[in-house]
Design a protein around this motif. Structure first.
Motif, PDB file in Angstrom:
ATOM      1  N   ARG A  35       0.831  -1.203   0.000  1.00  0.00           N
ATOM      2  CA  ARG A  35       0.000   0.000   0.000  1.00  0.00           C
ATOM      3  C   ARG A  35       0.870   1.260   0.000  1.00  0.00           C
ATOM      4  O   ARG A  35       0.521   2.256  -0.640  1.00  0.00           O
ATOM      5  CB  ARG A  35      -0.946   0.004   1.214  1.00  0.00           C
ATOM      6  N   ILE A  36       1.997   1.230   0.715  1.00  0.00           N
ATOM      7  CA  ILE A  36       2.909   2.376   0.703  1.00  0.00           C
ATOM      8  C   ILE A  36       3.477   2.574  -0.703  1.00  0.00           C
ATOM      9  O   ILE A  36       3.563   3.698  -1.206  1.00  0.00           O
ATOM     10  CB  ILE A  36       4.051   2.173   1.720  1.00  0.00           C
ATOM     11  N   HIS A  37       3.845   1.473  -1.358  1.00  0.00           N
ATOM     12  CA  HIS A  37       4.414   1.559  -2.704  1.00  0.00           C
ATOM     13  C   HIS A  37       3.397   2.079  -3.719  1.00  0.00           C
ATOM     14  O   HIS A  37       3.793   2.629  -4.764  1.00  0.00           O
ATOM     15  CB  HIS A  37       4.939   0.196  -3.139  1.00  0.00           C
ATOM     16  N   GLN A  38       2.129   1.894  -3.458  1.00  0.00           N
ATOM     17  CA  GLN A  38       1.103   2.455  -4.346  1.00  0.00           C
ATOM     18  C   GLN A  38       1.102   3.977  -4.273  1.00  0.00           C
ATOM     19  O   GLN A  38       0.729   4.656  -5.235  1.00  0.00           O
ATOM     20  CB  GLN A  38      -0.265   1.898  -3.972  1.00  0.00           C
ATOM     21  N   ILE A  39       1.552   4.511  -3.126  1.00  0.00           N
ATOM     22  CA  ILE A  39       1.662   5.960  -2.965  1.00  0.00           C
ATOM     23  C   ILE A  39       3.017   6.439  -3.470  1.00  0.00           C
ATOM     24  O   ILE A  39       3.116   7.407  -4.227  1.00  0.00           O
ATOM     25  CB  ILE A  39       1.487   6.357  -1.480  1.00  0.00           C
ATOM     26  N   TYR A  40       4.091   5.727  -3.045  1.00  0.00           N
ATOM     27  CA  TYR A  40       5.450   6.061  -3.437  1.00  0.00           C
ATOM     28  C   TYR A  40       6.158   4.805  -3.925  1.00  0.00           C
ATOM     29  O   TYR A  40       6.641   4.016  -3.106  1.00  0.00           O
ATOM     30  CB  TYR A  40       6.240   6.647  -2.259  1.00  0.00           C
ATOM     31  N   PRO A  41       6.228   4.574  -5.217  1.00  0.00           N
ATOM     32  CA  PRO A  41       6.945   3.405  -5.735  1.00  0.00           C
ATOM     33  C   PRO A  41       8.396   3.382  -5.236  1.00  0.00           C
ATOM     34  O   PRO A  41       9.031   4.428  -5.107  1.00  0.00           O
ATOM     35  CB  PRO A  41       6.885   3.602  -7.256  1.00  0.00           C
ATOM     36  N   ASN A  42       8.889   2.189  -4.929  1.00  0.00           N
ATOM     37  CA  ASN A  42      10.276   1.993  -4.481  1.00  0.00           C
ATOM     38  C   ASN A  42      10.579   2.692  -3.153  1.00  0.00           C
ATOM     39  O   ASN A  42      11.735   3.028  -2.870  1.00  0.00           O
ATOM     40  CB  ASN A  42      11.262   2.467  -5.554  1.00  0.00           C
TER      41      ASN A  42
END
Length: 278
Positions: free
Chosen positions: A232-239
């Protein structure tokens, strides 16, 4: 009428193998609070999660329910209706020149830094002349009443700082509160996110019980929940790198604008000890 921000705060491992002094905050605008509380309460009822949810309660049997709840919570994060900040120290950076006062009050001194800087509050009231009030809700502070009240006085003292005065931001002393997380679903969801990050950064996903050759089911379930949160974090900030300070991308106001950020606190005067790294 003055606008308000509500800041829910929690903490985790004071001492960890690789990372210590974890602090977490979930910030909500008063205009969004009712929707968030109602939605989380209804979601918990739908999932038959009648008691307090928290990281330490994650099990195989409850994993799917916790994933469903945390998805509901992260929908608000993705929409910037909830801002999440997590701060931690890396044990390989050893602060120099600390005196007895610093050592005795380390917990509160770091908490103060977290409140003052982690959310970029000085950018929260840009281009608005109306006063912006902040209410803070701390999960029950683990120290003497005297020390806790002294800490609250320091938080109240932030009103004297130029960045708060210039931004027309104010914290009322009566609105610096300790609360029971059992009564606050936002604080419970924050506990899960903070617990997941603490779990992974300190390699607890690799823990094998004494006398066993493999990881326990609870550890495996926690790792699965952590991986879902990371997704879910990567959906906001990839990588997104959970072990480093989140970049401001050349614009310091992103300390406020970003819905989710991490801050690896490194003392200005510190010594690097490679033996304490992974």
């Amino acid at each position: 009428m003055a606008r308000e921000l509500l800041l829910y705060c929690d903490e985790s491992d004071v001492k960890g193998r690789y990372f210590s002094n974890f602090y977490g905050g979930a910030l909500v605008r008063s205009s969004d609070l009712s929707l968030i509380i109602t939605t989380l309460t209804e979601k918990k009822l739908d999932l038959n999660l009648r008691g307090e949810v928290k990281w330490q309660k994650v099990t195989t049997n409850y994993l799917d329910k916790y994933i469903d709840l945390i998805d509901c919570f992260f929908n608000f994060v993705s929409d910037d209706k909830v801002k999440i900040r997590i701060m931690f120290c890396q044990t390989c950076f050893i602060a120099n020149g600390l005196n007895a006062y610093h050592l005795e009050n380390e917990y509160f001194l770091l908490y103060y830094q977290f409140i003052k800087y982690a959310f970029g509050l000085q950018y929260a009231n840009r281009n608005n002349s109306d006063k912006l009030k902040i209410r803070t809700y701390f999960d029950k502070l683990p120290d003497t009443k005297e020390k806790c009240e002294s800490f609250k006085d320091f938080i109240f003292g932030l009103n004297r700082h130029k960045q708060f005065r210039d931004s027309n931001i104010f914290i009322e002393r009566a609105h610096i509160s300790e609360v029971d997380s059992h009564k606050h679903d936002i604080l419970q969801c924050l506990d899960i996110v903070l617990g997941a990050i603490t779990f992974r950064l300190n390699n607890k996903h690799k823990a094998i019980p004494e006398g066993s050759k493999r990881r326990g089911n609870r550890t495996i379930a926690k790792e699965k929940l952590y991986k879902h949160i990371l997704k879910r974090i990567h959906q906001i900030y990839p990588n997104f790198n959970i072990g480093n300070t989140t970049s401001v991308l050349g614009d310091k106001s992103n300390r406020w604008d970003h819905p989710y950020r991490h801050w690896k606190f490194i003392p200005n005067n510190s010594t690097y000890d490679k033996s304490r790294t992974k």
